[in-house]
Enzyme design. Structure first.
Site, short mmCIF file in Angstrom:
data_model
loop_
_atom_site.label_atom_id
_atom_site.label_comp_id
_atom_site.label_asym_id
_atom_site.label_seq_id
_atom_site.Cartn_x
_atom_site.Cartn_y
_atom_site.Cartn_z
N CYS A 173 0.82 -1.22 0.00
CA CYS A 173 0.00 0.00 0.00
C CYS A 173 0.85 1.27 0.00
O CYS A 173 0.55 2.24 -0.71
CB CYS A 173 -0.96 -0.01 1.18
SG CYS A 173 -0.19 -0.45 2.75
N HIS A 286 -2.99 6.36 4.78
CA HIS A 286 -1.57 6.61 5.05
C HIS A 286 -1.16 8.00 4.53
O HIS A 286 -1.71 8.50 3.54
CB HIS A 286 -0.69 5.59 4.32
CG HIS A 286 -0.78 4.19 4.85
ND1 HIS A 286 -1.41 3.86 6.02
CD2 HIS A 286 -0.26 3.02 4.35
CE1 HIS A 286 -1.30 2.55 6.23
NE2 HIS A 286 -0.62 2.02 5.23
N1 LIG Z 1 -5.16 -3.41 5.40
C1 LIG Z 1 -4.54 -2.87 4.39
O1 LIG Z 1 -4.54 -1.64 4.22
C2 LIG Z 1 -3.80 -3.69 3.38
C3 LIG Z 1 -3.25 -3.04 2.29
C4 LIG Z 1 -2.58 -3.77 1.32
C5 LIG Z 1 -2.48 -5.14 1.49
N2 LIG Z 1 -3.03 -5.75 2.56
C6 LIG Z 1 -2.89 -7.20 2.67
O2 LIG Z 1 -4.18 -7.81 2.54
C7 LIG Z 1 -4.24 -8.96 3.37
C8 LIG Z 1 -5.42 -8.86 4.32
O3 LIG Z 1 -5.29 -7.70 5.10
P1 LIG Z 1 -6.49 -7.12 5.98
O4 LIG Z 1 -5.98 -5.83 6.48
O5 LIG Z 1 -7.78 -7.17 5.23
O6 LIG Z 1 -6.53 -8.19 7.19
P2 LIG Z 1 -7.74 -8.58 8.17
O7 LIG Z 1 -8.68 -7.45 8.34
O8 LIG Z 1 -7.10 -9.15 9.36
O9 LIG Z 1 -8.52 -9.74 7.38
C9 LIG Z 1 -7.95 -11.01 7.15
C10 LIG Z 1 -8.88 -11.84 6.28
O10 LIG Z 1 -8.23 -13.09 5.99
C11 LIG Z 1 -9.11 -14.15 6.36
N3 LIG Z 1 -8.38 -15.33 6.80
C12 LIG Z 1 -7.54 -15.45 7.84
N4 LIG Z 1 -7.12 -16.73 7.95
C13 LIG Z 1 -7.72 -17.42 6.96
C14 LIG Z 1 -7.72 -18.79 6.54
N5 LIG Z 1 -7.00 -19.71 7.20
N6 LIG Z 1 -8.46 -19.14 5.47
C15 LIG Z 1 -9.20 -18.23 4.82
N7 LIG Z 1 -9.27 -16.92 5.15
C16 LIG Z 1 -8.52 -16.53 6.21
C17 LIG Z 1 -9.93 -13.59 7.50
O11 LIG Z 1 -11.09 -14.37 7.65
P3 LIG Z 1 -11.80 -14.52 9.10
O12 LIG Z 1 -12.59 -13.25 9.32
O13 LIG Z 1 -12.67 -15.71 8.89
O14 LIG Z 1 -10.72 -14.72 10.11
C18 LIG Z 1 -10.20 -12.19 6.97
O15 LIG Z 1 -11.23 -12.24 6.01
C19 LIG Z 1 -2.87 -9.07 4.04
O16 LIG Z 1 -2.04 -9.88 3.26
C20 LIG Z 1 -2.36 -7.66 4.01
O17 LIG Z 1 -0.95 -7.59 4.05
C21 LIG Z 1 -3.69 -5.06 3.52
#
Ligand SMILES: NC(=O)c1ccc[n+]([C@@H]2O[C@H](COP(=O)([O-])OP(=O)(O)OC[C@H]3O[C@@H](n4cnc5c(N)ncnc54)[C@H](OP(=O)(O)O)[C@@H]3O)[C@@H](O)[C@H]2O)c1
Length: 378
Positions: A173, A286
């Site tokens: 990001c 950010h």
């Molecule tokens: N947040 C950001 O701004 C951002 C920006 C760029 C990239 N990212 C990337 O995007 C990804 C997710 O980030 P996030 O911020 O959205 O995280 P988050 O809010 O913690 O969400 C994580 C997601 O992954 C799912 N998950 C976790 N374990 C799993 C499993 N074993 N099988 C299937 N689904 C699973 C969770 O499902 P449950 O609800 O069922 O646990 C939830 O839907 C990460 O790789 C992060 O680095 C995030």
């Protein structure tokens, strides 16, 4: 993340920041939801749909009327069976399994690096084009790392409907937000060196981190000990070096992503990049201070003009009113905002500029960028 926490989390994701009327460039699609369920669209899967990025995927797909024949909502076992409404239809969240990708043409992944590593190749074997938000494949040779406004040509060889699966990586990001502003200037004057300092929001660490910031803020104001589960130290009323692991060279992984990803996206192996990444107690979006050194001269006014005409960028640079980009103003917005555009007085002539950039990293830094990539496949 426990399903019980969801309504609370969604309140946060939807409600950050006041409306901001300057973000109205013609290239943006209208934000009203339109039904896009149609037979000629691809079959979609959203992996990690219950997370911060996953929820934003749904809102971006709807905002942009992304066409789809069917959509599968996938998350962990914890969320399986939960009901979500998307474009006025009720869907049941399914547990992600190796069988999830049968018949899926486009899979949008945002469930963390280990899930991408495990299930990305399975999806590709099933013929899906995977757009992955994690860092799992970003630096892999042969995997395009794409910001549609910057290097769309990197994925030109990937076609939908060929039956062949493929991986496309969404950059980090902070990299996306930085390069949305720096690239138009780089194209004109060639960046030789870039120094980035970030001010990163809680949402970058996922929905649970946003909840922790809110909870800690309440606890500190009530004179209680703040609960530290996601971060090891107090976040509310504080700031700290980014929580990514520290590497042997003293940089953390977030900082090195800016260094390496910029080289790959610009296809400039020699561009010098250094970064310091900091978490600040901001809920969403950010901010980044970016110092640029150019090969060719570039003055302030020309830079402002270039940025004003850059797709996906808006200039907020009102010196008289001391009004420049803020995270609140860009929250839930598609465009990256740039201001504080000024000559770097530490460099001779017009060979250096300082700029300040803000962008919604769940939107342009993650979900929007990935959906734009998927749109290029249509
Ligand atoms: N947040 C950001 O701004 C951002 C920006 C760029 C990239 N990212 C990337 O995007 C990804 C997710 O980030 P996030 O911020 O959205 O995280 P988050 O809010 O913690 O969400 C994580 C997601 O992954 C799912 N998950 C976790 N374990 C799993 C499993 N074993 N099988 C299937 N689904 C699973 C969770 O499902 P449950 O609800 O069922 O646990 C939830 O839907 C990460 O790789 C992060 O680095 C995030």
């Amino acid at each position: 993340m426990a399903a019980a926490a969801m309504p609370h989390r969604l309140h946060f994701l939807a409600g950050a920041g006041p409306a901001f009327s300057r973000f109205s460039k013609p290239h943006l699609r209208p934000s009203s939801a339109r039904m896009s369920l149609r037979e000629d669209g691809p079959s979609l899967a959203v992996v990690g749909v219950t997370g911060a990025v996953g929820q934003e995927f749904l809102s971006v797909l709807s905002d942009r009327s992304f066409p789809y024949r069917s959509i599968k909502l996938l998350a962990s076992k914890r969320s399986a069976g939960k009901h979500l409404t998307f474009e006025d239809k009720d869907y049941v969240v399914e547990e992600l399994t190796p069988d999830s990708f049968r018949g899926v043409e486009v899979a949008l992944f945002s469930a963390g690096g280990s899930i991408s590593k495990q299930f990305g190749p399975i999806a590709v074997d099933c013929g899906s084009v995977v757009v992955d938000n994690s860092s799992a494949f970003r630096m892999d040779e042969g995997v395009p790392l794409v910001i549609p406004e910057v290097n769309p040509e990197a994925m030109a060889h990937i076609k939908l409907g060929s039956g062949k699966g493929a991986l496309i990586a969404n950059p980090n990001c902070s990299t996306i937000i930085c390069l949305m502003a720096a690239t138009p200037l780089h194209r004109r004057a060639k960046v030789l060196r870039m120094v980035v300092s970030t001010y990163q929001a809680a949402s970058g660490a996922g929905a649970a981190a946003m909840e922790e910031l809110e909870q800690q803020t309440r606890e500190v104001l009530e004179g209680k000990e703040p609960t530290c589960k996601i971060f090891k130290q107090q976040y509310a009323f504080n700031l700290f070096s980014h929580n990514a692991p520290i590497m042997s060279n003293g940089y953390n992984e977030e900082e090195m992503k800016l260094v390496k990803e910029t080289r790959k996206i610009w296809n400039e192996i020699n561009v010098k990049v250094t970064a310091t990444c900091i978490r600040v107690p901001v809920m969403r979006a950010h901010a980044e201070s970016v110092n640029l050194q150019f090969e060719k001269p570039l003055d302030e006014e020309t830079a402002k003009d270039i940025l004003s005409n850059a797709p996906g960028v808006v200039v907020i640079d009102d010196r008289a009113a001391n009004h420049f980009p803020t995270p609140l103003e860009v929250s839930n917005k598609d465009d990256v905002a740039v201001g504080r555009i000024r000559r770097d007085v530490s460099q001779d002539g017009n060979y250096g500029l300082d700029i300040f950039v803000c962008g919604d990293q769940i939107r342009k830094g993650a979900a929007l960028n990935a959906v734009q990539i998927a749109e290029m496949l249509l």
